[in-house]
Enzyme design. Structure first.
Site, mmCIF file in Angstrom:
data_model
loop_
_atom_site.group_PDB
_atom_site.id
_atom_site.type_symbol
_atom_site.label_atom_id
_atom_site.label_comp_id
_atom_site.label_asym_id
_atom_site.label_seq_id
_atom_site.Cartn_x
_atom_site.Cartn_y
_atom_site.Cartn_z
ATOM 1 C CG ASP A 31 -9.888 -15.521 -22.924
ATOM 2 O OD1 ASP A 31 -8.792 -15.281 -22.395
ATOM 3 O OD2 ASP A 31 -10.588 -14.647 -23.463
ATOM 4 C CG ASP A 63 -7.938 -9.967 -21.487
ATOM 5 O OD1 ASP A 63 -8.775 -9.586 -22.324
ATOM 6 O OD2 ASP A 63 -7.788 -11.162 -21.160
#
Length: 223
Positions: A39, A180
């Site tokens: 991320d 996610d």
């Protein structure tokens, strides 16, 4: 359930934290030659700020990298991985202006061989994908609001996963459906039954014993 893929997610704000999480995943031995999601955040698209692409490249591993670009200028960030073949999939927020997305797609196709995917925030309708549905190689449905780990799964996500899986099937798209955020051993089976192909899991996998946590998830999926 053999086709289900579990991808560890790393959200790190310092190089030390990033290195620790990479080492934790490597030490497991259960993700060898698999995928890991990184991320990246710029403090603009989301409030948090992450480690830089330089840190990711510095601590390279054998994993394939799914790079989730939670940033306002995804093209700039993706270009930092031009000579980093481990970056095999870029996920860009569908909420960005079309101009930014169009430029991103055009240049990524030229600069890399990576797949392109789109992430959807909880409140974003699937209709946003219409222009890009034939480009998408992955659709990442967010089960939480982007930017922070450890959040609880938003129940309404299940319906969105079902709608996404239906969209992919009816339009015969060559595209994976990922989920996610907030996925754990208590809801993983529901998420897969709703139509997800892969699960991206961060804190619920990395906090504590990673092998034990993964075992609980697989037990739930195969139970």
């Amino acid at each position: 359930m053999s086709k289900v893929q579990i991808i560890p997610a790393i959200l790190a704000t310092t190089e030390e934290e990033y290195q620790q999480k990479i080492q934790q995943i490597e030490s497991s031995g259960l993700f060898t030659d698999g995928w890991v999601q990184i991320d990246l955040m710029d403090g603009k698209f989301v409030q948090n700020v992450s480690i830089s692409p330089e840190v990711v490249k510095k601590h390279s591993t054998s994993f394939k990298y799914e790079i989730h670009l939670m940033v306002e200028d995804p093209l700039f960030w993706a270009s930092q991985f031009r000579e980093f073949p481990r970056a095999q999939r870029f996920i860009v927020p569908i909420e960005l202006p079309n101009k930014e997305i169009d430029e991103f797609i055009g240049q990524v196709r030229v600069l890399t061989d990576a797949e392109i995917g789109f992430s959807f925030e909880p409140a974003t309708p699937l209709s946003k994908l219409k222009k890009y549905q034939n480009v998408a190689e992955s659709i990442l449905i967010m089960g939480v609001h982007s930017g922070f780990s450890g959040q609880d799964f938003i129940p309404g996500t299940l319906k969105k996963i079902q709608e996404t899986a239906k969209l992919v099937k009816e339009n015969e798209l060559d595209c994976l459906v990922g989920v996610d955020g907030g996925v754990n051993h208590e809801n993983a089976r529901m998420v897969i039954d709703a139509g997800a192909d892969y699960l991206v899991i961060g804190s619920h996998l990395l906090e504590g014993d990673i092998d034990e946590n993964l075992g609980k998830i697989w037990e739930a999926l195969n139970g």
